[in-house]
Design an enzyme around this catalytic site. Sequence first.
Site, PDB file in Angstrom:
ATOM      1  CB  THR B 152      13.424  45.906  39.315  1.00 49.45           C
ATOM      2  OG1 THR B 152      13.014  44.566  39.441  1.00 49.45           O
ATOM      3  CG2 THR B 152      14.309  46.304  40.470  1.00 49.45           C
ATOM      4  CE  LYS B 178      12.438  43.144  42.608  1.00 51.27           C
ATOM      5  NZ  LYS B 178      13.617  42.715  41.770  1.00 51.27           N
ATOM      6  CB  THR B 189      16.797  40.507  42.789  1.00 53.40           C
ATOM      7  OG1 THR B 189      18.122  40.523  42.300  1.00 53.40           O
ATOM      8  CG2 THR B 189      16.811  40.725  44.290  1.00 53.40           C
ATOM      9  CG  ASN B 395      14.517  38.910  30.399  1.00 49.46           C
ATOM     10  OD1 ASN B 395      15.001  39.588  31.299  1.00 49.46           O
ATOM     11  ND2 ASN B 395      13.382  38.246  30.512  1.00 49.46           N
TER      12      ASN B 395
END
Lengths: 400, 400
Positions: B152, B178, B189, B395
């Site tokens: 991602t 990942k 995640t 972010n």
Amino acid sequence: MVERIEGGITAPIGFKAAGVKCGIKPANRDLALVVASTPAQAAGIFTTNLAEAAPVVVTRDHLKRSGGIATAIVTNSGCANACTGQQGLVSARTMATDTATLIGCPEEQVLVASTGVIGTQLNADKLRKGITIAARDLNTEGHAAAAEAIMTTDLKPKISAARVVTQAGSFHVGGMAKGSGMIEPNMATMLGFLTTDAGVESSLLHRAVADAAETTFNAITVDGETSTNDMVLMLAGGHSGVQIEDSEYSLFVEAVHAVCHELAQAIVKDGEGATKLVAVTVTGANTQHEAKHAARAIANSPLVKTAVHGGDPNWGRIVAVAGRSGVGFDLTHARVHIGDVELFSDEQIFDEREPEAAQHLGGNEVAISIDLGMGGSGVATVWTCDLSAEYVRINGDYRT
Amino acid sequence: MVERIEGGITAPIGFKAAGVKCGIKPANRDLALVVASTPAQAAGIFTTNLAEAAPVVVTRDHLKRSGGIATAIVTNSGCANACTGQQGLVSARTMATDTATLIGCPEEQVLVASTGVIGTQLNADKLRKGITIAARDLNTEGHAAAAEAIMTTDLKPKISAARVVTQAGSFHVGGMAKGSGMIEPNMATMLGFLTTDAGVESSLLHRAVADAAETTFNAITVDGETSTNDMVLMLAGGHSGVQIEDSEYSLFVEAVHAVCHELAQAIVKDGEGATKLVAVTVTGANTQHEAKHAARAIANSPLVKTAVHGGDPNWGRIVAVAGRSGVGFDLTHARVHIGDVELFSDEQIFDEREPEAAQHLGGNEVAISIDLGMGGSGVATVWTCDLSAEYVRINGDYRT
């Protein structure tokens, strides 16, 4: 009735203060002295950090030895006197005895506090000179200079005062505080000092400070760091003639709460790199303790704080933090609001409302709330600020 | 003997993989498929987040229904299928049944995983087309494309493989992972997928994955956020002819650990905005649990992470976090090292060594250690990265 008034720690009758330069910091005021005209009832609450600094050890000891009586509070900024071993304890005690000699009270009636860099020793000579000047400068308008002298990375001094009118007469509560994240740049020390001219016996005063702190100083966070030096002290001199007993307690604590609330909010607004004040409210928790725990986890989440900074109504992050916070949580009944906008409820997603939520996040004061879906009565609010690149800059620079 | 080799999840005999574009992400590969040539023993460990995502619920259920047997793992990136209610569960099950139909196995032998934005629904049509293409593309060199398809915000694909030579013959362990912080930009995640051609019964395999994860995937942190979608899955096909029983367990877990360690370190190095890999070691704790708890608190402290980023050997921050972490701590016997440089020991401060410590912090790999002074045997290491302004930028941007 509790009414906000101008002023700070010298608003109550019977208190003088001063803030002077003693040379620990290169250019600014770094020594504050607060003195009661007669010995006052005193109470304090202290850091839970096990690496407690020397002034925390000494002040706790003095409150015990004096039976909850204090005449002065002496505080320096620029040096936390933390991780300083036996020499640090000697320095903290010397601050107290020097002050006691000058103002003429027993040493255990002097409470000491420090804030600044960890792991450096205090300079006793500079302090003694500073205390001497401060004792000469003491005056009933000294609240502003004193509030300035306890600042470290704070951008603004933090003062607050309130007047309470009762059937028995009126009394005052005054206060000052410091704190904005890490200090010089070292520690998130939070110091709060409060005075009142109401007469309040030490143990009831302690209860009032602890009760007021629970939803003010203990309900704010900038970066999740509990300092080695945190303390809140309160002196009650009684010179208003109003005596607080159990029956007046709720009015008294309301006034203390009002002052603490204003100071605590000022600390968060002045948080390092902060651009927004964020209120995180948790409802529907099993207990109040669980509500506060979850609210604190959300308020400390870099994920949530950066989203708020960026104006992103990213409710999924709020749900995810609640889910990992360790308290009871039921995703199937959880609800999330940003401002007044409900974005997630009973597993339904309201994407179309995101622009409205983003607009709310664009303001200076932001409200986030999540219902944990447990159907309990636990509710809590924690205040924080957003996380900006400026915070990283402030705290990533070398100390020199 | 455990030996690192080139390759990833298709290094063990009997596994094929593919990574393709199905259109959930605008431009990149977003669907990975790993298939065993015959039904394999399987084990998984899952997020502790109570807001667990639909693929976590379905995969846990499938492992239970199949009695620990699996033939395929199908994973998409770009959408976490989290906070998606009943429709999300239907989507996750459809991913499994579509895959099962194509490769010809019972649906409960297909394990599913997702990563990406929370709170959006999967597109079943896109997924079905992607699974069809992937099933055609399956090949024994598919490890690289598969590792790319689960990325991602990761900057690099993460693969690892090892060969183990035993008296009974040799076997292989392969893996991919990942994770780099928040995702698109939503959630941290962490997904890990492992294969082996050793024969390992499901419950022993579960023990090996859990044991290896404890000091690898469960000993890293980028931002303290546990995702709704975290999972590590492992398939053991047995086609090397080497069977692992209790007596070979330690060698087997060593190989699994080697692969997990490489993948976990790669995740931290690729942490959002990271410029340094930081190993935080805690010694002298009452218990191993307390050591890990304190190490995690230090590794997640914005105070410590910004100091490391700025190259500031600010040992006082490390002491302060240890003191507030909630575990046993004795300041009078605590010791702090940065690299090999002791900066604080038994209340003694070694300021003169700070330049040497600052030099160590200037490197790409940083070691911090603190002895909690309790004299216990608790020791733990947690790996993290530094906190940079770039993390805030990544972010804080709106998801679109």
